[in-house]
Design an enzyme around this catalytic site. Structure first.
Site, PDB file in Angstrom:
ATOM      1  N   ASP A  22       0.824  -1.207   0.000  1.00  0.00           N
ATOM      2  CA  ASP A  22       0.000   0.000   0.000  1.00  0.00           C
ATOM      3  C   ASP A  22       0.857   1.256   0.000  1.00  0.00           C
ATOM      4  OD1 ASP A  22      -2.558  -1.473   0.322  1.00  0.00           O
ATOM      5  OD2 ASP A  22      -1.696  -2.006   2.258  1.00  0.00           O
ATOM      6  N   GLU A 270       0.436  -5.694  -5.688  1.00  0.00           N
ATOM      7  CA  GLU A 270       0.131  -4.785  -6.792  1.00  0.00           C
ATOM      8  C   GLU A 270       1.352  -4.024  -7.282  1.00  0.00           C
ATOM      9  OE1 GLU A 270      -2.496  -0.703  -7.228  1.00  0.00           O
ATOM     10  OE2 GLU A 270      -3.379  -2.402  -6.175  1.00  0.00           O
TER      11      GLU A 270
END
Length: 381
Positions: A22, A270
């Site tokens: 994140d 990600e």
């Protein structure tokens, strides 16, 4: 940078949930908007220690600090009472402080929810949809993605030029590996003319035994780099033609260069996936496991975006199965790995990886699209 873009400012909120994924995305976005688009950026993070692992110079004193012109704020139980900047970017539905949200005004501010990356078809229909909020400010859903009609992927303007220069000469990778403090035996393995380099960054349930056994028995030597804390049961050192080496945590720039240097990148999360795509080298994505195998649907949607050879697609699915890993002695699985990493299958995989990177690079990147959207939607002063 355009004059209109340089006048904008944004608060970027991040909660650290999945290790460094994140904050990794948010730090890259903050740098991109600040350096490449001239925005004033204030990055709020709830775990400053995670930010400091990615960038040791990011130090906070009394909850505030600066990094490369980006203002840093410790988002704690008592967040500072700061007036909102032009744009509120809420990363991954992290819910900014209520007192901050109460000060947003539909006459002055724009609110974006930067969503998780997905290749699922429904994303194109939800990208940029507004959701009216209690404070009167519509919140727009901004979806990164691989498909046209999404927000694209985060990419710096000079990234692929730097990558191409780096990959043109093996000496760059050699210098990087020498700087990581690897043991001499690992560096000696790398200096073998035909040694392949593999980066391993996976979740604990990855089916490693068959892969490492195949590499140990392969005709080509392999140096397998494993970050500290990843796959702790995997022993370091020599195993046949395979040498496993542990490397320390690296900064963003070094991580990109490790991906550029490798023949194969095994990544998770990600941020690592996107950076592996830009490396233009074969990759396997270890997607975060979810209930009811929802992660496999996301993986299949991503695979459907490209034209990976069937054997590579099978490897992706096998790498992400939750069942117990195949034993090292399983001849079928070992044979599959050996075929995949050599000969025509390997050449096809390499060609696809570079083609996929080039295809994505022809799309507007996430920073460009976010800036253009905000310029069009931000209320006029």
């Amino acid at each position: 940078m355009t004059p209109a873009a340089s006048a904008l400012s944004a608060d970027l909120f991040c909660r650290v949930i999945d290790n460094y994924g994140d904050i990794g995305v948010c730090l890259r976005l903050a740098r991109n908007l600040s350096r490449d688009h001239g925005w004033q950026i204030r990055l709020w993070v709830d775990v400053p220690e995670a930010l400091a692992r990615l960038e040791p110079s990011a130090t906070l004193h009394d909850g505030r600090g600066w990094l490369e012109g980006i203002e840093l704020v410790h988002w704690n139980a008592s967040p500072p009472d700061l007036p909102p900047l032009d744009i509120c970017i809420e990363a991954f539905a992290c819910d900014p402080p209520a007192a901050y949200l109460a000060r947003l005004s539909p006459d002055r501010n724009l609110w974006l929810n930067l969503e998780y990356l997905s290749a699922e078809p429904w994303v194109t229909g939800c990208h940029l949809l507004p959701s009216q909020q209690a404070n009167g400010v519509p919140k727009y859903f901004f979806f990164p993605g691989f498909l046209p009609g999404t927000g694209g992927l985060l990419r710096e303007p000079d990234l692929l030029v730097e990558r191409t220069h780096w990959q043109a000469d093996r000496k760059h990778a050699t210098a990087l590996l020498e700087s990581l403090g690897l043991e001499e035996a690992a560096l000696a393995q790398w200096r073998l003319a035909d040694c392949r380099l593999i980066n391993l960054f996976c979740y604990p349930h990855a089916p490693l035994p068959a892969l490492t056994s195949a590499l140990a028995r392969d005709t080509r030597p392999t140096l397998l780099l494993v970050p500290e804390g990843v796959a702790p049961a995997l022993p370091a050192g020599r195993q046949g033609r395979l040498h496993v080496a542990r490397n320390a945590f690296v900064r963003h720039a070094e991580f990109d260069r490790l991906l550029w240097s490798a023949d194969l990148n095994l990544v998770r999360g990600e941020d690592s996936l996107v950076r592996a795509v830009w490396a233009g080298r074969p990759l396997l994505w270890h997607i975060y496991p979810q209930d009811d195998a929802a992660h496999l649907e996301k993986l299949q949607a991503w695979l459907a975006c490209g034209s990976l050879p069937p054997a590579v697609q099978e490897a992706f699915m096998a790498w992400n199965q939750d069942s117990p890993p195949q034993p090292a002695a399983n001849p079928d699985t070992m044979h599959s790995w050996a075929n995949l990493l050599n000969g025509p299958a390997w050449q096809a995989w390499k060609q696809h990886a570079r083609h996929d990177s080039d295809t994505q690079a022809r799309q507007p990147d996430l920073g460009q699209q976010l800036v253009a959207f905000c310029q069009g939607k931000l209320p006029s002063p």
